[in-house]
Design a protein around this motif. Structure first.
Motif, PDB file in Angstrom:
ATOM      1  N   ASP A  31       0.774  -1.223  -0.878  1.00  0.00           N
ATOM      2  CA  ASP A  31      -0.304  -0.032  -0.266  1.00  0.00           C
ATOM      3  C   ASP A  31       0.769   1.085   0.183  1.00  0.00           C
ATOM      4  O   ASP A  31       1.751   1.077   0.791  1.00  0.00           O
ATOM      5  CB  ASP A  31      -1.023   0.115   1.575  1.00  0.00           C
ATOM      6  CG  ASP A  31      -2.126   0.928   1.341  1.00  0.00           C
ATOM      7  OD1 ASP A  31      -1.617   2.264   0.408  1.00  0.00           O
ATOM      8  OD2 ASP A  31      -3.038   1.005   1.939  1.00  0.00           O
TER       9      ASP A  31
ATOM     10  N   LEU B 273       0.406   4.048  -0.168  1.00  0.00           N
ATOM     11  CA  LEU B 273      -0.130   5.651   0.522  1.00  0.00           C
ATOM     12  C   LEU B 273      -1.565   4.813   1.534  1.00  0.00           C
ATOM     13  O   LEU B 273      -2.292   4.829   0.728  1.00  0.00           O
ATOM     14  CB  LEU B 273      -0.639   6.645  -0.494  1.00  0.00           C
ATOM     15  CG  LEU B 273       0.204   8.009   0.738  1.00  0.00           C
ATOM     16  CD1 LEU B 273      -1.177   9.702  -0.456  1.00  0.00           C
ATOM     17  CD2 LEU B 273      -1.478   7.652   2.406  1.00  0.00           C
TER      18      LEU B 273
ATOM     19  N   GLY C 145      -8.005   6.086  10.686  1.00  0.00           N
ATOM     20  CA  GLY C 145      -7.560   6.482   8.955  1.00  0.00           C
ATOM     21  C   GLY C 145      -6.774   5.642   7.970  1.00  0.00           C
ATOM     22  O   GLY C 145      -6.229   6.166   7.116  1.00  0.00           O
TER      23      GLY C 145
ATOM     24  N   ALA D 126      -4.961   1.673   8.634  1.00  0.00           N
ATOM     25  CA  ALA D 126      -5.499   1.060   8.601  1.00  0.00           C
ATOM     26  C   ALA D 126      -4.159   0.361   9.350  1.00  0.00           C
ATOM     27  O   ALA D 126      -4.251  -0.883  10.628  1.00  0.00           O
ATOM     28  CB  ALA D 126      -5.715  -0.525   8.059  1.00  0.00           C
TER      29      ALA D 126
END
Ligand code: IPD
Ligand code: CA
Ligand code: CA
Length: 266
Positions: free
Chosen positions: A81, A83, A183, A185
């Motif tokens: 991920d 960002l 905001g 995870a």
């Protein structure tokens, strides 16, 4: 050839520099859903990571949020991920991370999450513990849900899905010290690993959100499963509980007690 944790750390730090450099600029925002957005910096960070991994490990498979699958060996898979916390990023709220996980022979073996605004680098290698900036970290010793500080998140389709997690939020808010919503995870998992939060749960995630953070939480001593209590929290339908072992059964019970609305996503 297998990567080392130092390679993941180096890549996460470099991608973190890209996020920091773009933080205050005006963003080109594109909507993937009604409230699900992506910025040009998500793409820059991901392009950098994919490019580096392809150069260094040409045969490896990569699963990345914005570009999907780059084909390669199923035995060596990177889960990225670029960002995590894009909505925060787009609003200049300094809570977001880069998340890089590596799975060898079907099992997560390395995970790194980098918070570039606080310069906190979390990492874990299977069976070797979890670290933040080189220092060993441990999940909390909480045993009472009522005294526990929790964190959660909500899916981008929360307006439309029956698995919106709102019911669980209310139940936990009434049975714990409090429930935060950061905001990111990946960072939620790391804060459990560092003992800052006692527990995290969320429904409807994707593997790139928690592949690295889940391993970091596991290696810190936290109990990590899906909300049904199954060990595999990366396969669909995806959900996660990562918490101090002492409150695990209490959290599982809250998530699995039948109520007047659907509570589970997995
Ligand atoms: C989101 C964040 C958020 C979680 C969402 C994720 P993104 O990822 O991790 O905390 O609640 O479910 O999709 O879109 O910022 O990479
Ligand atoms: Ca994410
Ligand atoms: Ca993302």
């Amino acid at each position: 050839m297998q990567p080392t944790i130092q390679v993941l750390e180096e890549l996460a730090r470099e991608a973190g520099k890209i996020l920091r450099a773009g933080y205050e600029q005006e963003h080109e925002i594109r909507y993937k859903g009604v409230i699900d957005l992506v910025t040009e910096v998500d793409h820059q960070s991901e392009a950098y990571l994919i490019d580096e991994i392809r150069k260094r490990y040409p045969g490896h498979k990569i699963l990345a949020e914005e570009s999907g699958v780059t084909s390669g060996s199923q035995d060596s898979v990177w889960i990225i991920d670029p960002l995590d916390g894009t909505v925060n990023y787009a609003h200049q709220i300094p809570i977001f991370t880069v998340s890089i996980g590596y799975s060898a022979m079907g099992r997560m073996s390395l995970g790194v999450v980098y918070d570039p605004m606080r310069d906190e680098l979390y990492g874990a290698e299977r069976n070797a513990g979890s670290f933040m900036n080189g220092k060993r970290i441990h999940s909390s010793e909480a045993i009472d849900l009522k005294k526990s500080l929790l964190v959660t998140g909500f899916p981008y389709d929360a307006w439309d899905t029956e698995y919106d997690n709102f019911g669980n939020y209310v139940r936990f808010a009434k049975q714990s010290q409090g429930v935060r919503r950061l905001g990111s995870a990946a960072l939620d998992c790391c804060y459990v690993a560092a003992g800052r939060f006692d527990g995290f749960w969320e429904l409807q995630l994707n593997p790139w959100d928690v592949a690295a953070g889940g391993l970091i939480a596991e290696e810190s001593g936290a109990k990590v499963t899906n909300v049904r209590g199954k060990a595999d929290y990366l396969s669909a339908p995806q959900s996660i509980i990562a918490c101090a072992p002492g409150i695990y059964e209490q959290m599982l019970k809250v998530l699995n007690t039948p109520v007047d609305e659907k509570a589970q996503g997995g």
